[in-house]
Write a protein that holds these residues in place. Structure first.
Motif, mmCIF file in Angstrom:
data_model
loop_
_atom_site.group_PDB
_atom_site.id
_atom_site.type_symbol
_atom_site.label_atom_id
_atom_site.label_comp_id
_atom_site.label_asym_id
_atom_site.label_seq_id
_atom_site.Cartn_x
_atom_site.Cartn_y
_atom_site.Cartn_z
ATOM 1 N N UNK A 137 39.165 -21.719 29.755
ATOM 2 C CA UNK A 137 38.005 -22.483 30.167
ATOM 3 C C UNK A 137 38.398 -23.430 31.295
ATOM 4 N N UNK A 138 37.442 -24.174 31.790
ATOM 5 C CA UNK A 138 37.745 -25.222 32.762
ATOM 6 C C UNK A 138 38.251 -26.458 32.021
ATOM 7 N N UNK A 139 39.198 -27.142 32.611
ATOM 8 C CA UNK A 139 39.742 -28.328 31.923
ATOM 9 C C UNK A 139 38.701 -29.431 31.779
ATOM 10 N N UNK A 140 37.605 -29.338 32.552
ATOM 11 C CA UNK A 140 36.545 -30.342 32.453
ATOM 12 C C UNK A 140 35.403 -29.907 31.539
ATOM 13 N N UNK A 141 35.532 -28.724 30.934
ATOM 14 C CA UNK A 141 34.409 -28.181 30.160
ATOM 15 C C UNK A 141 34.244 -28.883 28.824
ATOM 16 N N UNK A 142 33.076 -28.721 28.247
ATOM 17 C CA UNK A 142 32.807 -29.224 26.897
ATOM 18 C C UNK A 142 33.814 -28.642 25.915
ATOM 19 N N UNK A 143 34.127 -27.357 26.137
ATOM 20 C CA UNK A 143 35.051 -26.680 25.236
ATOM 21 C C UNK A 143 36.426 -27.350 25.277
ATOM 22 N N UNK A 144 36.904 -27.651 26.476
ATOM 23 C CA UNK A 144 38.240 -28.232 26.598
ATOM 24 C C UNK A 144 38.266 -29.668 26.092
ATOM 25 N N UNK A 145 37.171 -30.388 26.305
ATOM 26 C CA UNK A 145 37.197 -31.801 25.944
ATOM 27 C C UNK A 145 36.818 -32.026 24.488
ATOM 28 N N UNK B 88 39.203 -29.249 21.408
ATOM 29 C CA UNK B 88 40.644 -29.182 21.236
ATOM 30 C C UNK B 88 41.118 -30.313 20.335
ATOM 31 N N UNK B 89 42.237 -30.075 19.675
ATOM 32 C CA UNK B 89 42.776 -31.028 18.708
ATOM 33 C C UNK B 89 41.772 -31.333 17.615
ATOM 34 N N UNK B 90 41.076 -30.303 17.204
ATOM 35 C CA UNK B 90 40.109 -30.440 16.122
ATOM 36 C C UNK B 90 40.039 -29.108 15.379
ATOM 37 N N UNK B 91 39.324 -29.096 14.268
ATOM 38 C CA UNK B 91 39.138 -27.852 13.520
ATOM 39 C C UNK B 91 37.872 -27.170 14.024
ATOM 40 N N UNK B 92 37.991 -25.922 14.383
ATOM 41 C CA UNK B 92 36.823 -25.185 14.860
ATOM 42 C C UNK B 92 36.623 -23.941 14.002
ATOM 43 N N UNK C 148 34.591 -14.568 10.243
ATOM 44 C CA UNK C 148 34.651 -15.985 10.592
ATOM 45 C C UNK C 148 36.047 -16.513 10.291
ATOM 46 N N UNK C 149 36.633 -17.173 11.276
ATOM 47 C CA UNK C 149 37.913 -17.840 11.049
ATOM 48 C C UNK C 149 37.717 -19.331 11.257
ATOM 49 N N UNK C 150 38.530 -20.100 10.579
ATOM 50 C CA UNK C 150 38.521 -21.549 10.755
ATOM 51 C C UNK C 150 39.960 -21.993 10.954
ATOM 52 N N UNK C 151 40.156 -22.869 11.919
ATOM 53 C CA UNK C 151 41.517 -23.355 12.136
ATOM 54 C C UNK C 151 41.565 -24.376 13.249
ATOM 55 N N UNK C 152 42.745 -24.944 13.455
ATOM 56 C CA UNK C 152 42.897 -25.957 14.490
ATOM 57 C C UNK C 152 42.917 -25.342 15.888
ATOM 58 N N UNK C 153 42.248 -26.035 16.808
ATOM 59 C CA UNK C 153 42.254 -25.633 18.213
ATOM 60 C C UNK C 153 43.076 -26.650 18.995
ATOM 61 N N UNK C 154 43.801 -26.172 19.977
ATOM 62 C CA UNK C 154 44.565 -27.091 20.828
ATOM 63 C C UNK C 154 44.579 -26.589 22.255
ATOM 64 N N UNK C 155 44.699 -27.539 23.195
ATOM 65 C CA UNK C 155 44.913 -27.198 24.596
ATOM 66 C C UNK C 155 46.356 -26.793 24.777
ATOM 67 N N UNK C 156 46.583 -25.817 25.608
ATOM 68 C CA UNK C 156 47.949 -25.389 25.887
ATOM 69 C C UNK C 156 48.461 -26.179 27.095
ATOM 70 N N UNK C 157 49.589 -26.853 26.919
ATOM 71 C CA UNK C 157 50.127 -27.679 28.011
ATOM 72 C C UNK C 157 51.543 -27.280 28.415
ATOM 73 N N UNK C 158 52.230 -26.501 27.557
ATOM 74 C CA UNK C 158 53.600 -26.104 27.872
ATOM 75 C C UNK C 158 53.623 -25.034 28.964
ATOM 76 N N UNK C 159 54.355 -25.255 30.054
ATOM 77 C CA UNK C 159 54.386 -24.260 31.138
ATOM 78 C C UNK C 159 54.780 -22.853 30.676
ATOM 79 N N UNK C 160 55.761 -22.766 29.769
ATOM 80 C CA UNK C 160 56.181 -21.435 29.317
ATOM 81 C C UNK C 160 55.048 -20.709 28.600
ATOM 82 N N UNK C 161 54.328 -21.467 27.781
ATOM 83 C CA UNK C 161 53.226 -20.845 27.042
ATOM 84 C C UNK C 161 52.103 -20.469 28.009
#
Lengths: 144, 144
Positions: B54-62, B65-69, B87-100
Motif C-alpha cells: 500500500x502507500x505509506x500514507x494510506x489508511x491501511x498503513x496508518x 498496522x501494529x494492531x489485530x486485523x 477468515x484469519x485473524x492476527x497481528x498486522x505490522x509495517x515492514x521496515x527491515x531492508x532485507x525483508x
C-alpha cells in the motif's frame, strides 16, 4: 471527479447507494469474542435498510445485532486492474416486530449458504463511502 | 465432514490455507476512527504471512498496522447457491527491515487499484477458520 491520494475515484452518496442496490452479496463485519470477523451474506435493500436473514442461533444474530457493524460490497476484476468498493457503517438490530417481519418476508432475499433462516437482521447505513478505480488504469507503467 | 449449525462444512486448517494460497484478492478488516471498516486488497503469501502493499500514507498503513486485523477471502456463486469463506485473524505490522523489503519486493504482487505503493504490510494468521457450502444444496426445498 474527485480522486483520493492513491488515485481512486471517490464515489458520492448516490453512486454508493446505486452500487449497493445492484449487489446481492455483501460482507458484514462485526466483533466476535473481542476479535474482528467478517462474513459474506446475501442481502436486499428495504428502502435504505440493508436486510440480511440468518438463523436466530447464528454468530451473526447473536454477535452482530444491537451493535455498530460495517457492511461492504465490491466488484473487483483483478486481471483487468479495475473495481469498486462501497463500505457502510451503522447500527444493526434484530427484527422482532411481527409487521416488520411480514414486510421483510416478502422481499426477494435468498441465501447462497444452506441452513434454516428465521431471523432478520437490518443495518441502517449511517456512513457510506465508496471508491472506484478510474477507467483504463494500466497495471504497470509502460516500460520506456 | 464436520458441519456447523447452519449446515456449512467446517474447513480444517490445511483446507483454509490452501484456499488462501489460491486467492489473489482478500478483504482486510480494521478500525478507522473507532469504527470498523473493510478494504479489498491484492495479496500474496510469503510462507504463512499475508503480504499486502500500500502507500505509506494510506489508511491501511496508518490504521491497520501494529494492531489485530481480520483478513477474509471467499468465492461465492450466488446463483448456484454455493461458496466458501476463510477468515484469519492476527497481528498486522509495517515492514521496515531492508532485507525483508527486498525479499517481499520479489513476490508476484500486483494491485487492482491505482496509486504508488511503497509500504508492505504483513499479517500473521493466528486464527484461521473457514466454511464451505456442501455440494448440491438446493436453494429452495422442492415443492411438494
Amino acid at each position: 471527479m474527485h480522486l483520493d491520494q492513491s488515485g481512486m475515484e471517490i464515489l458520492d452518496d448516490g453512486e454508493c447507494r446505486a452500487l449497493l442496490r445492484r449487489s446481492t452479496i455483501g460482507r458484514i463485519v462485526f466483533t466476535l469474542q473481542a476479535l474482528p470477523t467478517v462474513q459474506p451474506v446475501n442481502f436486499v435493500l428495504d428502502g435504505e435498510l440493508i436486510v440480511v436473514k440468518t438463523s436466530s442461533a447464528s454468530r451473526l444474530a447473536t454477535a452482530a445485532s444491537d451493535t455498530i457493524v460495517a457492511f461492504e460490497v465490491d466488484d473487483i476484476d483483478a486481471d483487468a486492474g479495475r473495481g469498486w468498493s462501497v463500505v457502510t457503517v451503522g447500527p444493526a438490530r434484530r427484527v422482532t416486530e411481527p409487521d416488520e417481519i411480514a414486510r421483510l418476508s416478502a422481499l426477494p432475499l435468498r441465501s447462497w449458504a444452506p441452513g434454516e433462516r428465521d431471523q432478520f437482521i437490518v443495518v441502517r447505513p449511517r456512513l457510506i463511502t465508496g471508491r472506484r478505480s478510474p477507467d483504463r488504469v494500466p497495471l504497470r507503467a509502460p516500460r520506456s
